[in-house]
Design a protein around this motif. Structure first.
Motif, PDB file in Angstrom:
ATOM      1  N   ILE A   1       4.453  -2.685  -6.580  1.00  0.00           N
ATOM      2  CA  ILE A   1       3.401  -2.869  -7.578  1.00  0.00           C
ATOM      3  C   ILE A   1       2.090  -2.204  -7.164  1.00  0.00           C
ATOM      4  N   SER A   2       1.566  -2.549  -6.004  1.00  0.00           N
ATOM      5  CA  SER A   2       0.251  -2.015  -5.605  1.00  0.00           C
ATOM      6  C   SER A   2       0.292  -0.506  -5.420  1.00  0.00           C
ATOM      7  N   ASP A   3       1.411   0.006  -4.929  1.00  0.00           N
ATOM      8  CA  ASP A   3       1.530   1.451  -4.752  1.00  0.00           C
ATOM      9  C   ASP A   3       1.564   2.179  -6.088  1.00  0.00           C
ATOM     10  N   VAL A   4       2.275   1.623  -7.068  1.00  0.00           N
ATOM     11  CA  VAL A   4       2.332   2.249  -8.388  1.00  0.00           C
ATOM     12  C   VAL A   4       0.965   2.222  -9.051  1.00  0.00           C
ATOM     13  N   VAL A   5       0.269   1.105  -8.949  1.00  0.00           N
ATOM     14  CA  VAL A   5      -1.091   1.019  -9.505  1.00  0.00           C
ATOM     15  C   VAL A   5      -1.983   2.080  -8.869  1.00  0.00           C
TER      16      VAL A   5
ATOM     17  N   ASP B   1      -3.563  12.078  -6.850  1.00  0.00           N
ATOM     18  CA  ASP B   1      -3.740  13.127  -5.849  1.00  0.00           C
ATOM     19  C   ASP B   1      -4.144  12.597  -4.485  1.00  0.00           C
ATOM     20  N   THR B   2      -4.706  11.400  -4.443  1.00  0.00           N
ATOM     21  CA  THR B   2      -5.209  10.868  -3.171  1.00  0.00           C
ATOM     22  C   THR B   2      -4.516   9.575  -2.745  1.00  0.00           C
ATOM     23  N   ALA B   3      -3.640   9.053  -3.567  1.00  0.00           N
ATOM     24  CA  ALA B   3      -2.973   7.792  -3.240  1.00  0.00           C
ATOM     25  C   ALA B   3      -2.135   7.937  -1.981  1.00  0.00           C
ATOM     26  N   THR B   4      -2.068   6.870  -1.201  1.00  0.00           N
ATOM     27  CA  THR B   4      -1.281   6.851   0.023  1.00  0.00           C
ATOM     28  C   THR B   4      -0.318   5.663  -0.025  1.00  0.00           C
ATOM     29  N   PRO B   5       0.812   5.809  -0.696  1.00  0.00           N
ATOM     30  CA  PRO B   5       1.754   4.692  -0.824  1.00  0.00           C
ATOM     31  C   PRO B   5       2.222   4.176   0.531  1.00  0.00           C
ATOM     32  N   SER B   6       2.398   2.877   0.619  1.00  0.00           N
ATOM     33  CA  SER B   6       2.814   2.261   1.878  1.00  0.00           C
ATOM     34  C   SER B   6       4.291   1.897   1.894  1.00  0.00           C
ATOM     35  N   CYS B   7       4.958   2.048   0.755  1.00  0.00           N
ATOM     36  CA  CYS B   7       6.381   1.692   0.711  1.00  0.00           C
ATOM     37  C   CYS B   7       7.198   2.866   0.208  1.00  0.00           C
ATOM     38  N   CYS B   8       8.450   2.662   0.109  1.00  0.00           N
ATOM     39  CA  CYS B   8       9.313   3.450  -0.761  1.00  0.00           C
ATOM     40  C   CYS B   8       9.566   4.878  -0.299  1.00  0.00           C
ATOM     41  N   GLU B   9      10.024   4.998   0.948  1.00  0.00           N
ATOM     42  CA  GLU B   9      10.441   6.301   1.454  1.00  0.00           C
ATOM     43  C   GLU B   9      11.957   6.398   1.563  1.00  0.00           C
ATOM     44  N   TYR B  10      12.612   5.309   1.962  1.00  0.00           N
ATOM     45  CA  TYR B  10      14.061   5.289   2.132  1.00  0.00           C
ATOM     46  C   TYR B  10      14.651   4.077   1.417  1.00  0.00           C
TER      47      TYR B  10
END
Length: 570
Positions: A355-359, A366-375
């Motif tokens: 949720i927080s990463d999608v928001v 262009d500057t977001a740094t997602p913390s989840c969802c790599e594998y």
């Protein structure tokens, strides 16, 4: 190549146009029951208690947990550690919970009750239907109806078939009860029988919406209160593809029927002013190009999510980056975050809330740094996979046991290899196993390590089969040699030479043994390489549907990542 019908699925396309679209979404398992277990519990099928018990009853367990249609069932503590059970029993904001459609999560003996629930796949029986739906209610649901035990059987004496009108009508009844009678927010698990067996043409032309596994529907159960089209109109839409063969016309009709069903559900939510404060997840439970295999054509699914309080529909669709990798096992964590309901101590999920990463990605792509969802991981039989957007690694704890149904094993030349590594970007149809390609050494080792950690965590006994992970350590020894050379009488020149010798020790590690070998040279190749406040508890609808395709993978696949085509590459 994989070919998809060019259909205008107006309701689904309109929904997708206002949704977050996850371009790299996986199923936790490429077959029905294990995938549905992951959705409902938020945990991988390898953790299913029923599967673990059955595995240990029939084997040593060293090949890991057997993940099959028959073992991935909703059982005892798994039922309590699930989305519906937790939401229903929340002390602060209890939800009204419902299940409609295909279940497929009950054991053959109905968990010791021996009601004969499996007979409902072929023979209607009101008494057995009541017993079986009441059993599912004990597993966290307030409401269970329009219930299908598993896949509808195809027999010469078939008495019912697909009945999406019944499913939508019961969904409407459930929602009305939740909002107007119970006055609670709701969670609805709606699992369509489409587009699976039996034959769509027969369902549309030879059966009516009063025929069901419950028996002939009467009174308030007659589904004449939905916005769905007449069945003859759906079949006519399929036949409009008069330049296609009969199988493709049937497929088109099935997809139109799914679209009509989704549209009717949305219409009901809109007419009751619920559409814009309901989290709706539209996803497949697996792919159908190569159902049952861990490869992309078996495990990639569509996933569209609409929730205006968090994801602005005015600027939608919101396309997630290709390297933002999610799975249907994430859904429990997502719902718990959105609803603000905290699972009890001891209930942990394998999935992650995005949720927080999608928001963040919507607000600042262009500057977001997602913390989840790599594998993300996948299970089936005694085989497992871990994948990201670029690579997929497969490890078979039992390499002799592979998925062969409907000839899918013939699609992949290296299907029996115990270890497999694919560059999805250059080889989207996974025709060339790169496990021995030195150019991918670093990536392969990384994926092997991820897999070893996962298998260690899910192993039902003390020691399980594990990947072999080569590790290399380098020792450098410097020897100084001094040489004195006389250039003329009475003088000399002293030259100091540093000689560096490098030796490498390669240690090959498995779960059971460690062997060491020493070589005199080593070569390392590195390959290229907002805050939202909700004052009204959000209502949650989970809609599960199945994607259907028309051909097996034989050539290069091209994924249009901006299209609304319902394909695996979405």
């Amino acid at each position: 190549p994989v070919t998809y019908l060019d259909l205008e699925l107006l309701n689904i396309e309109a929904f997708a146009a206002e949704s977050v679209r996850f371009r790299t979404a996986y199923s936790a398992a490429p077959v029905c029951a294990p995938s549905r277990f992951a959705v409902i519990t938020g945990r991988m099928p390898s953790r299913a208690q029923f599967a673990i018990e059955r595995t240990l009853a029939s084997s040593t367990g060293e090949d890991g947990v057997d993940v099959t249609l028959g073992t991935a069932k909703f059982y005892e503590s798994d039922a309590e550690n699930s989305i519906p059970y937790i939401l229903k029993n929340d002390a602060t904001t209890p939800y009204y919970t419902g299940m409609i459609g295909k279940w497929h999560l009950m054991s053959g003996n109905d968990f010791g009750n021996d009601f004969g629930c499996s007979s409902l796949d072929s023979s209607p029986n009101a008494a057995i239907y009541a017993d079986c739906t009441n059993l599912v209610k004990t597993q966290g649901f307030d409401f269970v109806d329009a219930f299908y035990y598993s896949n509808i059987a195809t027999t010469n004496t078939q008495q019912f078939s697909h009945n999406p009108e019944w499913m939508v009508s019961q969904a409407q009844k459930f929602i009305n009860t939740a909002v107007n009678v119970e006055q609670k927010p709701f969670f609805l698990y709606f699992a369509s029988t489409l587009t699976n067996q039996p034959d769509i043409q027969t369902a549309l032309q030879s059966f009516s919406y009063t025929q069901s596994p419950k028996g002939t529907l009467t009174g308030d159960d007659i589904p004449d209160d939905t916005a769905m089209m007449d069945r003859s109109a759906i079949w006519a839409m399929g036949q409009a593809y008069n330049d296609r063969n009969a199988a493709q016309q049937k497929l088109a009709a099935a997809q139109y029927w799914v679209d009509d069903m989704v549209g009717a559900l949305i219409s009901f939510l809109q007419s009751n002013n619920l559409y814009d404060n309901t989290l709706i997840v539209l996803q497949g439970d697996h792919n159908d190009v190569a159902k049952g295999v861990l490869y992309q054509h078996g495990s990639r699914i569509l996933q569209f999510v609409r929730y205006p309080p968090l994801f602005d529909v005015a600027t939608a669709p919101h396309l997630m980056p290709q390297d933002f990798v999610v799975s249907n096992v994430d859904l429990a964590a997502v719902i718990f975050e959105v609803t603000g309901v905290s699972p009890p101590a001891g209930y942990t999920t394998d999935g992650q809330s995005w949720i927080s990463d999608v928001v963040q990605l919507i607000a600042s792509p262009d500057t977001a740094t997602p913390s989840c969802c790599e594998y993300r991981f996948m299970d089936v039989l005694n085989s497992h996979s871990v994948a990201n957007a670029r690579y997929q690694y497969i490890y078979r704890q039992n390499p002799n046991l592979v998925e062969t149904g409907n000839g899918v094993s013939t699609y992949y030349p290296d299907i029996y290899d115990q270890e497999q590594f694919y560059d999805i970007q250059s080889d989207p149809n996974q025709q060339s196993n790169q496990i021995n390609n030195a150019a991918y050494t670093a990536e392969i080792t990384q994926f092997q390590t991820l897999m070893s950690d996962y298998l260690t965590d899910t192993c039902p006994v003390s020691t399980c089969q594990m990947p072999t992970i080569p590790t290399t350590t380098t020792t450098t020894t410097t020897t100084t040699a001094t040489t004195t050379t006389s250039t003329e009488p009475g003088s000399s020149t002293t030259t100091t030479t540093a000689v560096t010798a490098t030796s490498s020790t390669t240690t090959t590690t498995t779960a059971a043994t460690t062997t060491t070998s020493t070589t005199t040279t080593a070569t390392t190749t590195v390959p290229p390489t907002t805050t939202t406040t909700t004052t009204v508890p959000p209502t949650t609808t989970t809609t599960t549907t199945a994607t259907t395709t028309t051909a097996a993978p034989t050539g290069a696949s091209v994924c249009d990542q901006t299209s609304t085509t319902l394909s695996y590459c979405d």
